[in-house]
Design a protein around this motif. Structure first.
Motif, PDB file in Angstrom:
ATOM      1  N   LYS A  49       0.826  -1.212   0.000  1.00 62.64           N
ATOM      2  CA  LYS A  49       0.000   0.000   0.000  1.00 62.64           C
ATOM      3  C   LYS A  49       0.862   1.265   0.000  1.00 62.64           C
ATOM      4  CE  LYS A  49      -4.022  -1.992   2.352  1.00 62.64           C
ATOM      5  NZ  LYS A  49      -4.846  -1.979   3.598  1.00 62.64           N
ATOM      6  N   LEU A  50       2.028   1.166   0.642  1.00 62.26           N
ATOM      7  CA  LEU A  50       2.908   2.338   0.743  1.00 62.26           C
ATOM      8  C   LEU A  50       3.836   2.481  -0.452  1.00 62.26           C
ATOM      9  CD1 LEU A  50       3.952   2.094   4.508  1.00 62.26           C
ATOM     10  CD2 LEU A  50       2.189   3.551   3.488  1.00 62.26           C
ATOM     11  N   ALA A  51       3.813   1.515  -1.347  1.00 62.91           N
ATOM     12  CA  ALA A  51       4.689   1.570  -2.521  1.00 62.91           C
ATOM     13  C   ALA A  51       4.444   2.855  -3.304  1.00 62.91           C
ATOM     14  CB  ALA A  51       4.444   0.355  -3.403  1.00 62.91           C
ATOM     15  N   GLY A  52       5.507   3.527  -3.634  1.00 60.74           N
ATOM     16  CA  GLY A  52       5.393   4.783  -4.370  1.00 60.74           C
ATOM     17  C   GLY A  52       5.316   6.006  -3.482  1.00 60.74           C
ATOM     18  N   ARG A  53       5.078   5.808  -2.193  1.00 59.80           N
ATOM     19  CA  ARG A  53       5.057   6.942  -1.281  1.00 59.80           C
ATOM     20  C   ARG A  53       6.478   7.418  -1.020  1.00 59.80           C
ATOM     21  NH1 ARG A  53       4.058   6.597   5.146  1.00 59.80           N
ATOM     22  NH2 ARG A  53       6.255   6.038   4.950  1.00 59.80           N
ATOM     23  N   PRO A  54       6.710   8.717  -0.954  1.00 55.80           N
ATOM     24  CA  PRO A  54       8.070   9.187  -0.656  1.00 55.80           C
ATOM     25  C   PRO A  54       8.547   8.666   0.689  1.00 55.80           C
ATOM     26  CG  PRO A  54       6.663  10.999  -1.379  1.00 55.80           C
ATOM     27  CD  PRO A  54       5.768   9.823  -1.160  1.00 55.80           C
ATOM     28  N   ALA A  55       9.845   8.477   0.816  1.00 56.87           N
ATOM     29  CA  ALA A  55      10.422   8.087   2.098  1.00 56.87           C
ATOM     30  C   ALA A  55      10.284   9.236   3.093  1.00 56.87           C
ATOM     31  CB  ALA A  55      11.894   7.735   1.914  1.00 56.87           C
ATOM     32  N   LEU A  56      10.304   8.896   4.376  1.00 58.72           N
ATOM     33  CA  LEU A  56      10.247   9.934   5.407  1.00 58.72           C
ATOM     34  C   LEU A  56      11.353  10.958   5.227  1.00 58.72           C
ATOM     35  CD1 LEU A  56       9.509   7.732   8.556  1.00 58.72           C
ATOM     36  CD2 LEU A  56       7.930   9.327   7.448  1.00 58.72           C
ATOM     37  N   SER A  57      12.495  10.502   4.735  1.00 60.59           N
ATOM     38  CA  SER A  57      13.658  11.376   4.580  1.00 60.59           C
ATOM     39  C   SER A  57      13.739  12.054   3.215  1.00 60.59           C
ATOM     40  CB  SER A  57      14.937  10.560   4.806  1.00 60.59           C
ATOM     41  OG  SER A  57      14.977   9.443   3.919  1.00 60.59           O
ATOM     42  N   ALA A  58      12.687  11.932   2.415  1.00 58.76           N
ATOM     43  CA  ALA A  58      12.748  12.464   1.053  1.00 58.76           C
ATOM     44  C   ALA A  58      12.527  13.967   0.982  1.00 58.76           C
ATOM     45  CB  ALA A  58      11.724  11.756   0.169  1.00 58.76           C
ATOM     46  N   GLY A  59      11.888  14.525   1.993  1.00 56.42           N
ATOM     47  CA  GLY A  59      11.559  15.949   1.949  1.00 56.42           C
ATOM     48  C   GLY A  59      12.049  16.670   3.186  1.00 56.42           C
ATOM     49  N   THR A  60      11.292  17.667   3.593  1.00 58.98           N
ATOM     50  CA  THR A  60      11.623  18.444   4.779  1.00 58.98           C
ATOM     51  C   THR A  60      11.030  17.787   6.026  1.00 58.98           C
ATOM     52  OG1 THR A  60       9.607  19.763   4.656  1.00 58.98           O
ATOM     53  CG2 THR A  60      11.505  20.534   3.363  1.00 58.98           C
ATOM     54  N   PRO A  61      11.459  18.194   7.207  1.00 59.32           N
ATOM     55  CA  PRO A  61      10.802  17.693   8.414  1.00 59.32           C
ATOM     56  C   PRO A  61       9.293  17.922   8.410  1.00 59.32           C
ATOM     57  CG  PRO A  61      12.867  18.699   9.014  1.00 59.32           C
ATOM     58  CD  PRO A  61      12.673  18.971   7.541  1.00 59.32           C
ATOM     59  N   GLU A  62       8.854  19.066   7.921  1.00 58.83           N
ATOM     60  CA  GLU A  62       7.416  19.325   7.885  1.00 58.83           C
ATOM     61  C   GLU A  62       6.712  18.369   6.924  1.00 58.83           C
ATOM     62  OE1 GLU A  62       3.831  20.753   9.017  1.00 58.83           O
ATOM     63  OE2 GLU A  62       5.794  21.049   9.953  1.00 58.83           O
ATOM     64  N   ASP A  63       7.353  18.034   5.809  1.00 56.66           N
ATOM     65  CA  ASP A  63       6.784  17.034   4.898  1.00 56.66           C
ATOM     66  C   ASP A  63       6.607  15.697   5.628  1.00 56.66           C
ATOM     67  OD1 ASP A  63       6.786  18.803   2.735  1.00 56.66           O
ATOM     68  OD2 ASP A  63       8.795  18.173   2.068  1.00 56.66           O
ATOM     69  N   GLY A  64       7.612  15.302   6.384  1.00 54.11           N
ATOM     70  CA  GLY A  64       7.538  14.048   7.122  1.00 54.11           C
ATOM     71  C   GLY A  64       6.440  14.070   8.166  1.00 54.11           C
ATOM     72  N   ARG A  65       6.281  15.193   8.845  1.00 54.57           N
ATOM     73  CA  ARG A  65       5.230  15.305   9.866  1.00 54.57           C
ATOM     74  C   ARG A  65       3.848  15.198   9.242  1.00 54.57           C
ATOM     75  NH1 ARG A  65       8.513  20.417  12.370  1.00 54.57           N
ATOM     76  NH2 ARG A  65      10.212  19.167  13.276  1.00 54.57           N
ATOM     77  N   LEU A  66       3.689  15.829   8.104  1.00 55.67           N
ATOM     78  CA  LEU A  66       2.397  15.740   7.411  1.00 55.67           C
ATOM     79  C   LEU A  66       2.126  14.321   6.940  1.00 55.67           C
ATOM     80  CD1 LEU A  66       2.515  19.071   5.351  1.00 55.67           C
ATOM     81  CD2 LEU A  66       1.076  18.579   7.344  1.00 55.67           C
ATOM     82  N   MET A  67       3.155  13.618   6.519  1.00 55.91           N
ATOM     83  CA  MET A  67       3.000  12.244   6.070  1.00 55.91           C
ATOM     84  C   MET A  67       2.545  11.346   7.220  1.00 55.91           C
ATOM     85  SD  MET A  67       5.817   9.920   4.059  1.00 55.91           S
ATOM     86  CE  MET A  67       6.330  11.382   3.149  1.00 55.91           C
ATOM     87  N   VAL A  68       3.165  11.528   8.383  1.00 55.58           N
ATOM     88  CA  VAL A  68       2.767  10.741   9.548  1.00 55.58           C
ATOM     89  C   VAL A  68       1.333  11.088   9.950  1.00 55.58           C
ATOM     90  CG1 VAL A  68       3.228  10.310  11.989  1.00 55.58           C
ATOM     91  CG2 VAL A  68       5.127  10.449  10.363  1.00 55.58           C
ATOM     92  N   ALA A  69       1.010  12.369   9.961  1.00 53.45           N
ATOM     93  CA  ALA A  69      -0.339  12.797  10.345  1.00 53.45           C
ATOM     94  C   ALA A  69      -1.393  12.233   9.407  1.00 53.45           C
ATOM     95  CB  ALA A  69      -0.410  14.320  10.374  1.00 53.45           C
ATOM     96  N   ALA A  70      -1.055  12.101   8.135  1.00 57.04           N
ATOM     97  CA  ALA A  70      -2.022  11.596   7.159  1.00 57.04           C
ATOM     98  C   ALA A  70      -2.406  10.148   7.423  1.00 57.04           C
ATOM     99  CB  ALA A  70      -1.450  11.727   5.753  1.00 57.04           C
TER     100      ALA A  70
END
Length: 310
Positions: free
Chosen positions: A13-34
């Motif tokens: 299901k997560l295939a194709g999703r950016p890695a946690l380390s692919a963007g900024t810290p805020e990107d990672g936080r939004l990914m976790v929140a989603a």
């Protein structure tokens, strides 16, 4: 043991999703929140309070979950997220379930995150929160009930490092560490075997470390507790690792180092599981079985007077 079918399905299901380390810290936080909605709801509580905990830097926000009018103790829980990610809402479901299974109040601490607040800001918040819990200055909680300090991943790192800095740490009944970060060695066997294609990669861990502290500090025992030589008077520990996790080897090495220092340790490796399983307890049996197992161990810290509710 093969990777659990649920974990395989999750990775698909997560295939194709950016890695946690692919963007900024805020990107990672939004990914976790989603991903919060997919975790399901936790059980109802007697009440839930947003609180602040005294700290040397500020009043640290937290959320206190009461499973009953008179809980049998208090669990200070420090969330994972590589010292960079994670919020109270990300762990709300887990905290409710842990509180319900133990009849302990659970305090989730919103400790300071890097890179906005680099090392040692978050660690200081955690040290001060443990002290406040021991002293009974957490709003709504009384002393003379067992205190457990717990966390997962970087939260487990903060839990055990902070305990080492608290003068009255022997008053803590138990530390519970899920797949803890205990070293800055990216060359272990588990990094080699599980560093790619899983929820937490070797690249992610390097990204987290770089945001948390300058590289010349990574080998400090305040960041890599496996390098500590002062563990003899630490509280008893429960350490749970995941077979398919870059952190597996260092978590188990830390368990052995605690044992060598005379600390009672229960170590469990959850075969077939990957990093991050703690929050998946609503979704398949293995994490829920583990949660109930550790809940029973936490309940066992109660003294008879706590059971009677006096």
């Amino acid at each position: 043991m093969p990777l659990h079918p649920f974990m395989i399905e999750l990775l698909q299901k997560l295939a194709g999703r950016p890695a946690l380390s692919a963007g900024t810290p805020e990107d990672g936080r939004l990914m976790v929140a989603a991903g919060r909605a997919g975790l399901g709801r936790g059980p109802g509580m007697h009440h839930v309070n947003d609180v602040t905990v005294p700290s040397r830097r500020r009043r640290t926000p937290g959320r206190l979950f009461y499973p009953s009018a008179i809980p049998d103790g208090l669990i200070l829980y420090l969330h994972g997220g590589g010292w960079v990610l994670g919020a109270l809402d990300d762990y709300d479901t887990y905290a409710r379930t842990l509180a319900a299974e133990t009849n302990f109040a659970v305090l989730l601490l919103d400790y300071a995150l890097a890179p906005e607040h680099p090392f040692p800001a978050g660690l200081d918040d955690c040290v001060d929160a443990i002290t406040a819990c021991i002293d009974g200055t957490v709003p709504g909680m009384t002393v003379n009930r067992p205190l457990v300090v717990a966390g997962d991943s970087a939260g487990a790192n903060l839990a055990t490092v902070a305990l080492g800095k608290v003068a009255r740490r022997k008053e803590v009944a138990l530390q519970v560490l899920y797949y803890p970060v205990t070293d800055c060695d990216f060359g272990t066997g588990s990094y080699a075997a599980h560093g790619k294609g899983l929820p937490l990669t070797g690249r992610d861990m390097r990204w987290f470390f770089k945001h948390y502290a300058p590289s010349n500090l990574w080998a400090s025992p305040d960041i890599s507790p496996l390098k500590s030589n002062n563990l003899a008077d630490m509280p008893p520990a429960i350490i749970a690792t995941a077979e398919y996790d870059v952190l597996c080897d260092e978590g188990e090495a830390y368990a052995q180092k605690l044992r060598d220092a005379g600390v009672p340790v229960t170590l469990r490796r959850l075969d077939g599981l990957a990093h991050g399983f703690v929050r998946l307890h609503n979704l398949f049996d293995a994490p829920m079985d583990e949660l109930r197992k550790v809940a029973a161990e936490i309940r066992a810290t109660r003294a008879p007077q706590h059971i009677s509710g006096d």
